[in-house]
Design a protein around this motif. Sequence first.
Motif, mmCIF file in Angstrom:
data_model
loop_
_atom_site.group_PDB
_atom_site.id
_atom_site.type_symbol
_atom_site.label_atom_id
_atom_site.label_comp_id
_atom_site.label_asym_id
_atom_site.label_seq_id
_atom_site.Cartn_x
_atom_site.Cartn_y
_atom_site.Cartn_z
ATOM 1 N N ASP A 92 9.347 -0.731 -21.468
ATOM 2 C CA ASP A 92 9.254 -2.187 -21.450
ATOM 3 C C ASP A 92 9.419 -2.697 -20.006
ATOM 4 O OD1 ASP A 92 9.561 -4.883 -21.687
ATOM 5 O OD2 ASP A 92 11.395 -4.845 -22.903
ATOM 6 N N LYS A 94 9.939 -5.533 -18.706
ATOM 7 C CA LYS A 94 11.039 -6.500 -18.502
ATOM 8 C C LYS A 94 12.378 -5.737 -18.372
ATOM 9 C CE LYS A 94 13.156 -10.670 -19.289
ATOM 10 N NZ LYS A 94 14.453 -10.259 -18.794
ATOM 11 N N GLN A 95 12.557 -4.755 -19.260
ATOM 12 C CA GLN A 95 13.795 -3.956 -19.242
ATOM 13 C C GLN A 95 13.899 -3.176 -17.916
ATOM 14 O OE1 GLN A 95 14.018 -1.262 -22.574
ATOM 15 N NE2 GLN A 95 16.101 -0.673 -22.040
ATOM 16 N N GLU A 97 12.544 -4.055 -15.054
ATOM 17 C CA GLU A 97 12.823 -5.015 -13.986
ATOM 18 C C GLU A 97 14.313 -5.378 -13.978
ATOM 19 O OE1 GLU A 97 9.910 -8.215 -13.995
ATOM 20 O OE2 GLU A 97 11.470 -9.455 -13.041
ATOM 21 N N ASP A 98 14.855 -5.629 -15.193
ATOM 22 C CA ASP A 98 16.282 -5.986 -15.295
ATOM 23 C C ASP A 98 17.164 -4.875 -14.744
ATOM 24 O OD1 ASP A 98 15.496 -8.266 -16.451
ATOM 25 O OD2 ASP A 98 16.134 -7.770 -18.502
ATOM 26 N N LEU A 99 16.822 -3.630 -15.108
ATOM 27 C CA LEU A 99 17.639 -2.499 -14.670
ATOM 28 C C LEU A 99 17.549 -2.324 -13.153
ATOM 29 C CD1 LEU A 99 19.399 -0.166 -15.889
ATOM 30 C CD2 LEU A 99 17.396 1.272 -15.650
ATOM 31 N N SER A 100 16.345 -2.477 -12.612
ATOM 32 C CA SER A 100 16.155 -2.299 -11.169
ATOM 33 C C SER A 100 16.920 -3.352 -10.378
ATOM 34 C CB SER A 100 14.672 -2.379 -10.791
ATOM 35 O OG SER A 100 13.944 -1.482 -11.558
ATOM 36 N N SER A 101 16.994 -4.570 -10.923
ATOM 37 C CA SER A 101 17.631 -5.647 -10.150
ATOM 38 C C SER A 101 19.132 -5.788 -10.453
ATOM 39 C CB SER A 101 16.901 -6.972 -10.412
ATOM 40 O OG SER A 101 16.940 -7.225 -11.790
ATOM 41 N N SER A 102 19.616 -5.052 -11.471
ATOM 42 C CA SER A 102 21.029 -5.201 -11.850
ATOM 43 C C SER A 102 21.952 -4.565 -10.808
ATOM 44 C CB SER A 102 21.238 -4.541 -13.219
ATOM 45 O OG SER A 102 22.603 -4.376 -13.457
ATOM 46 N N THR A 103 23.117 -5.161 -10.603
ATOM 47 C CA THR A 103 24.078 -4.598 -9.654
ATOM 48 C C THR A 103 25.087 -3.690 -10.376
ATOM 49 O OG1 THR A 103 25.349 -6.618 -9.928
ATOM 50 C CG2 THR A 103 23.984 -6.451 -7.935
ATOM 51 N N LYS A 104 25.057 -3.752 -11.712
ATOM 52 C CA LYS A 104 25.955 -2.917 -12.522
ATOM 53 C C LYS A 104 25.508 -1.451 -12.399
ATOM 54 C CE LYS A 104 27.188 -2.537 -17.285
ATOM 55 N NZ LYS A 104 26.463 -2.507 -18.501
ATOM 56 N N THR A 168 21.359 1.946 -24.444
ATOM 57 C CA THR A 168 20.765 1.926 -23.099
ATOM 58 C C THR A 168 21.138 3.118 -22.213
ATOM 59 O OG1 THR A 168 22.646 0.621 -22.357
ATOM 60 C CG2 THR A 168 20.674 -0.609 -23.006
#
Length: 450
Positions: A92, A94-95, A97-104, A168
């Motif tokens: 996905d 979107k998923q 993109e979220d993971l790539s940009s997350s700082t966690k 995840t």
Amino acid sequence: MEELQQIMDEEQNITKDTDFSLVQVKGTWKRQKASCHGHKGRVSAAKICESTSSHAISWTVVSPITFTYTVTQTHDLLNPSNDTLLMGHIRDPKQLEDLSSSTKPIKRFVVMDETVYNLYGSQVTDYFRARNVLYRILPLPTTEENKSMDMVLKILEEVHRFSIDRRTEPIIAIGGGVCLDIVGLAASLYRRRTPYIRVPTTLLSYIDASVGAKTGVNFANCKNKLGTYIAPVAVFLDRAFIQTVPRRHISNGLAEMLKMALMKHKGLFELLETKGRFLLDSKFQSTSGLHGNCSDPASVSTRLAIETMLEELAPNLWEDDLDRLVDFGHLISPELEMKILPCLLHGEAVNIDMAYMVYVASESGFLTDVERIRIIRCMLRLELPVWHQALSFTLVQKALNDRLQHCGGLMRMPLPIGLGRAEIFNDVRNDTLYKAYEKWCDDLGPGSEQ
Ligand code: NAD
């Protein structure tokens, strides 16, 4: 009127079936008659069929379960600039993109075969450190003798202690077929199904054990008696691992490749005939790279082996259809392998089974003498055993009888009917099996000139 009709039907003991679709309206799922058109809301692929009679009411649930997984051939998998190990399973955008940009930090639990850990553990550690991953690597002696529920439980205890998010944070298995099978079973049990990723490091697991859905461990002295059909979320293939695999284990993997060649692909058989020894010597390493000019024997043979394997597995992931060409070499070999464990490797036992079955095919008139000789010669050039004293005719009969019981009373014996072509047979006679056995022993047993 409708109610009256229903009562009358029930009195006459008429069964009435109604198919319902399931439609999601404002967060709840509702049954709607499947015959109605223009459902408003999200329609599920699941259906419920309600069946009423004067005696009973029943609901039959049809809930299709889809497995989607990606098998990716890559190179430099452990290079920190390669995203595949951490993100290759995400489809996905979107998923992703979220993971790539997350700082966690990303969290990963990894099980590695102990030998593989000694060879590649520091690279895996470096990779995770460079990518700021919160990780736990569990090296284990995942040998065939240790392929048991004890090992599964050991993994589960550690997974539980480390704690992962089941949705995840897939568990990663890095090792040969034994490691991948054990970890797959552990993952499919943890919280009923936790996603897992396979990174095969032997040739056999690269072309065979990693690409399907089967997990398992040995039980009650029977091979893979406990297991599940749960596909991994992804398989990451990097041939670089194979360069450290001992020569005998390369031959071992070549047996499964030869199986696909004999069953489905004459071109692959001819490639193994002419270039098999080179592949064994070069341990499937090539200089031409993975992409672009992929005409070197290592790229072509692994690609054909995987494609032919996926063609057979994908439509029958749960092995509901018992007529399986991929079972060639696997009718007698489980019994043989377990009987003399750890003398024979999996692929070696498979090859001995295939060599005997080639004689059965020849005795049945499906293979010419020339074809039979070419196949046996090819096996020998791949440094595979073609005969074993532990394979008595009694063991052949026992293994085939067990198979008969598990296959609904039909033998379902895949046999080659030429080079790269095969069919499933149900009617091979005992005297044919015996004549083939005698000839096989005369030609390939002790005292023969192989
Ligand atoms: P394996 O896992 O025992 O590995 C073979 C040996 O190679 C081990 O000693 C291991 O420590 C070592 N090793 C692994 N990677 C290495 C590397 N890169 N360098 C050096 N050494 C390395 O055996 P296998 O042949 O990979 O797999 C056999 C198993 O796979 C059997 O248990 C069989 O039942 C299973 N299998 C499963 C499926 C399936 O569909 N799930 C299909 C075929 C086979």
